[in-house]
Design an enzyme around this catalytic site. Structure first.
Site, PDB file in Angstrom:
ATOM      1  N   CYS A  51      43.600  84.552 -19.950  1.00 26.37           N
ATOM      2  CA  CYS A  51      44.822  84.051 -21.521  1.00 26.37           C
ATOM      3  C   CYS A  51      45.781  85.321 -21.829  1.00 26.37           C
ATOM      4  O   CYS A  51      45.369  87.034 -21.398  1.00 26.37           O
ATOM      5  CB  CYS A  51      44.383  84.145 -23.017  1.00 26.37           C
ATOM      6  SG  CYS A  51      45.231  83.708 -23.973  1.00 26.37           S
ATOM      7  N   CYS A  90      46.460  87.218 -24.562  1.00 26.50           N
ATOM      8  CA  CYS A  90      46.921  87.755 -26.207  1.00 26.50           C
ATOM      9  C   CYS A  90      46.001  89.172 -26.157  1.00 26.50           C
ATOM     10  O   CYS A  90      46.708  89.786 -26.859  1.00 26.50           O
ATOM     11  CB  CYS A  90      46.246  86.548 -26.949  1.00 26.50           C
ATOM     12  SG  CYS A  90      44.263  86.449 -26.837  1.00 26.50           S
ATOM     13  N   CYS A 104      48.860  83.857 -27.039  1.00 27.74           N
ATOM     14  CA  CYS A 104      48.931  84.128 -26.076  1.00 27.74           C
ATOM     15  C   CYS A 104      49.635  83.613 -25.114  1.00 27.74           C
ATOM     16  O   CYS A 104      49.368  83.401 -24.150  1.00 27.74           O
ATOM     17  CB  CYS A 104      47.814  82.867 -26.379  1.00 27.74           C
ATOM     18  SG  CYS A 104      46.837  83.346 -27.550  1.00 27.74           S
ATOM     19  N   LYS A 121      39.825  73.839 -28.424  1.00 20.55           N
ATOM     20  CA  LYS A 121      39.912  75.329 -29.036  1.00 20.55           C
ATOM     21  C   LYS A 121      40.543  74.893 -30.399  1.00 20.55           C
ATOM     22  O   LYS A 121      41.903  74.796 -30.985  1.00 20.55           O
ATOM     23  CB  LYS A 121      40.107  76.336 -27.976  1.00 20.55           C
ATOM     24  CG  LYS A 121      40.330  77.642 -28.658  1.00 20.55           C
ATOM     25  CD  LYS A 121      41.263  78.541 -27.963  1.00 20.55           C
ATOM     26  CE  LYS A 121      40.874  79.681 -28.947  1.00 20.55           C
ATOM     27  NZ  LYS A 121      40.929  81.027 -27.637  1.00 20.55           N
ATOM     28  N   ARG A 130      39.012  89.266 -32.441  1.00 25.93           N
ATOM     29  CA  ARG A 130      40.343  89.933 -32.217  1.00 25.93           C
ATOM     30  C   ARG A 130      39.823  91.157 -32.291  1.00 25.93           C
ATOM     31  O   ARG A 130      40.451  92.044 -31.747  1.00 25.93           O
ATOM     32  CB  ARG A 130      41.187  89.449 -33.539  1.00 25.93           C
ATOM     33  CG  ARG A 130      41.463  87.840 -32.567  1.00 25.93           C
ATOM     34  CD  ARG A 130      42.127  87.040 -33.874  1.00 25.93           C
ATOM     35  NE  ARG A 130      41.927  85.435 -33.688  1.00 25.93           N
ATOM     36  CZ  ARG A 130      42.423  84.838 -33.947  1.00 25.93           C
ATOM     37  NH1 ARG A 130      43.174  85.090 -35.075  1.00 25.93           N
ATOM     38  NH2 ARG A 130      43.049  83.548 -33.462  1.00 25.93           N
ATOM     39  N   ARG A 170      47.856  81.498 -34.713  1.00 28.07           N
ATOM     40  CA  ARG A 170      47.804  80.636 -33.909  1.00 28.07           C
ATOM     41  C   ARG A 170      47.293  79.726 -34.141  1.00 28.07           C
ATOM     42  O   ARG A 170      47.230  78.585 -33.356  1.00 28.07           O
ATOM     43  CB  ARG A 170      46.817  80.983 -33.099  1.00 28.07           C
ATOM     44  CG  ARG A 170      46.384  82.412 -33.002  1.00 28.07           C
ATOM     45  CD  ARG A 170      46.184  82.531 -30.922  1.00 28.07           C
ATOM     46  NE  ARG A 170      45.517  83.629 -31.416  1.00 28.07           N
ATOM     47  CZ  ARG A 170      45.700  85.415 -30.806  1.00 28.07           C
ATOM     48  NH1 ARG A 170      46.978  84.645 -30.682  1.00 28.07           N
ATOM     49  NH2 ARG A 170      45.429  85.805 -30.775  1.00 28.07           N
ATOM     50  N   GLU A 230      42.608  65.955 -25.956  1.00 25.49           N
ATOM     51  CA  GLU A 230      43.009  67.330 -24.983  1.00 25.49           C
ATOM     52  C   GLU A 230      41.716  67.143 -24.659  1.00 25.49           C
ATOM     53  O   GLU A 230      42.170  67.890 -23.106  1.00 25.49           O
ATOM     54  CB  GLU A 230      42.717  67.982 -26.528  1.00 25.49           C
ATOM     55  CG  GLU A 230      43.631  68.617 -27.106  1.00 25.49           C
ATOM     56  CD  GLU A 230      44.668  69.435 -26.978  1.00 25.49           C
ATOM     57  OE1 GLU A 230      44.295  70.050 -25.173  1.00 25.49           O
ATOM     58  OE2 GLU A 230      45.729  70.200 -27.058  1.00 25.49           O
ATOM     59  N   LYS A 254      35.235  74.459 -29.099  1.00 21.20           N
ATOM     60  CA  LYS A 254      35.898  75.860 -29.228  1.00 21.20           C
ATOM     61  C   LYS A 254      35.721  76.412 -31.109  1.00 21.20           C
ATOM     62  O   LYS A 254      36.708  75.258 -30.935  1.00 21.20           O
ATOM     63  CB  LYS A 254      36.077  76.933 -28.567  1.00 21.20           C
ATOM     64  CG  LYS A 254      35.725  78.229 -29.510  1.00 21.20           C
ATOM     65  CD  LYS A 254      36.212  79.721 -28.494  1.00 21.20           C
ATOM     66  CE  LYS A 254      37.057  80.337 -28.747  1.00 21.20           C
ATOM     67  NZ  LYS A 254      37.704  81.500 -28.021  1.00 21.20           N
ATOM     68  N   TYR A 295      26.692  85.368 -27.337  1.00 24.29           N
ATOM     69  CA  TYR A 295      26.807  86.678 -27.266  1.00 24.29           C
ATOM     70  C   TYR A 295      25.093  87.042 -27.665  1.00 24.29           C
ATOM     71  O   TYR A 295      24.851  87.757 -27.767  1.00 24.29           O
ATOM     72  CB  TYR A 295      27.378  87.196 -28.544  1.00 24.29           C
ATOM     73  CG  TYR A 295      29.073  87.287 -28.668  1.00 24.29           C
ATOM     74  CD1 TYR A 295      29.462  88.193 -27.483  1.00 24.29           C
ATOM     75  CD2 TYR A 295      29.581  86.695 -29.113  1.00 24.29           C
ATOM     76  CE1 TYR A 295      30.576  87.893 -27.348  1.00 24.29           C
ATOM     77  CE2 TYR A 295      31.342  85.934 -29.070  1.00 24.29           C
ATOM     78  CZ  TYR A 295      31.157  86.898 -28.079  1.00 24.29           C
ATOM     79  OH  TYR A 295      32.667  86.634 -27.716  1.00 24.29           O
TER      80      TYR A 295
END
Ligand code: PBG
Ligand code: ZN
Length: 350
Positions: free
Chosen positions: A145, A147, A155, A220, A230, A242, A258, A273, A338
């Protein structure tokens, strides 16, 4: 099922098992579901969903410099690593049995066109080379990406306040190719521009990388759950938001369109996501296409769990395993999270 023949019926009835096959024809007191819940060994025997360490991909943030291990405020336990300290961390990641990482980069300079995203010596390409050198067996996925690399934080390329689609595609393809040339095992475009999977696939094939798969962030959503990321990637848009490229959280049928498009363009894995608030979407995508599906358990989901756990309000390890299991149960084949490292440690003890 052929791509494109996703069925509308599945939208309303996910559970397509006839009632008589779902239940026993015996009723209480003959039939007692509690019998098989009485012992852990019984519960394990009949468990429908397995969460394994090999289902987890660990996201990492890499920056320029040396000896850096800078905590990210809203994501306790997650750091900005320079390449040397990342390599130290990856020894632990690999020892825990985690099969791979996804790399997010922090550039030295940001500009209008996000030049460092596709520079041969950009932070991600450098990190990929260093990681593959020391850990050849670890899967290295890169987020593709602009961004984090653009001065405006969007992006795509910006002109007169608009985020341009087609001129962005070429830069995304250049970015993906630079990562693959550096040795990335898989690329993951997260920009949500139309047509980027096709452009990237074409570019990679043309350069002789037809064996490198694409993990498309196919579905997304525009989401407040990306807040901590961010901060971590310093990628907050400098104007606007966005919503003109990421999906409206209210839409499910559009998610199928999509996915359909990305698969037609050559995506090998499709991602949904965020994950937790979109478990229904994960299930829809899995049921309708039966392709490999990934879920991204994003930064805000991580931050919520950590915040509650730090206050002693929840049992942290149980909550995390429950969340990750729910994503697998919903239909995700693997999860970018994470929590990967801590979850791997708990799973090996369980
Ligand atoms: C870049 C990107 C984002 C995330 C992954 N890739 C942020 C965004 O779209 O704003 C989110 C990851 C997270 O929140 O953990 N496009
Ligand atoms: Zn982006």
């Amino acid at each position: 099922m052929e791509v494109g023949s996703w069925n509308q019926k599945a939208l309303t009835s996910n559970l397509q098992i006839p009632f008589e096959r779902l239940v026993s024809n015996m009723y209480f007191p003959v039939f007692r579901p509690r019998r098989l819940r009485a012992k852990n060994s019984f519960r394990q025997l009949i468990r429908e969903t397995r969460l394994k360490v090999t289902d987890l991909i660990y996201p990492v943030f890499v920056c320029h410099g040396k000896g850096i291990r800078e905590p990210i405020q809203a994501m306790p336990g997650i750091y900005h690593f320079s390449i040397d300290t990342l390599q130290e961390e990856l020894k632990i990641v690999q020892a825990a049995g985690i099969p791979g990482i996804i790399i997010f980069g922090l550039p030295k300079i940001k500009d209008e066109r996000g030049s460092e995203a596709y520079a041969p010596d950009g932070i991600v390409s450098r990190a990929v080379r260093a990681v593959k050198d020391k850990f050849p067996g670890l899967l290295v996925i890169t987020d593709v990406c602009l961004c984090a690399y653009t001065s405006h934080g969007h992006c795509g390329i910006v002109a007169e306040g608009e985020i341009l689609n087609d001129p962005t595609l070429e830069l995304l393809a250049k970015t993906a190719l630079s990562h693959v040339k550096a040795g990335a095992d898989m690329v993951a475009p997260s920009d949500m521009m139309d047509g980027r999977v096709k452009t990237i696939r074409t570019q990679l094939d043309h350069a002789g990388f037809d064996q490198v798969p694409i993990l498309a962030y196919a579905v997304k959503y525009t989401s407040a759950y990306y807040g901590p990321f961010r901060e971590a990637a310093a990628s907050t848009p400098q104007f606007g938001d966005r919503q003109s490229y990421q999906m409206d959280p209210a839409n499910a049928i559009e998610a199928l369109r999509e996915v359909h498009l990305d698969l037609q363009e050559g995506a090998d894995v499709v991602m949904v996501k965020p994950a937790l608030a979109y478990l229904d979407i994960i299930r829809l995508v899995k049921d309708n296409f039966n392709y490999p599906v990934a879920a991204f358990n994003v930064s805000g989901e991580y931050a919520m769990v950590k915040a509650a756990a730090q206050r002693g309000w929840v049992d942290e390890s149980r909550l995390i395993i429950e969340n990750l299991t729910a994503m697998r149960r919903a239909g995700a084949d693997f999860i970018l999270t994470y929590h990967a490292l801590e979850a791997a440690q708990w799973l090996s003890k369980a």
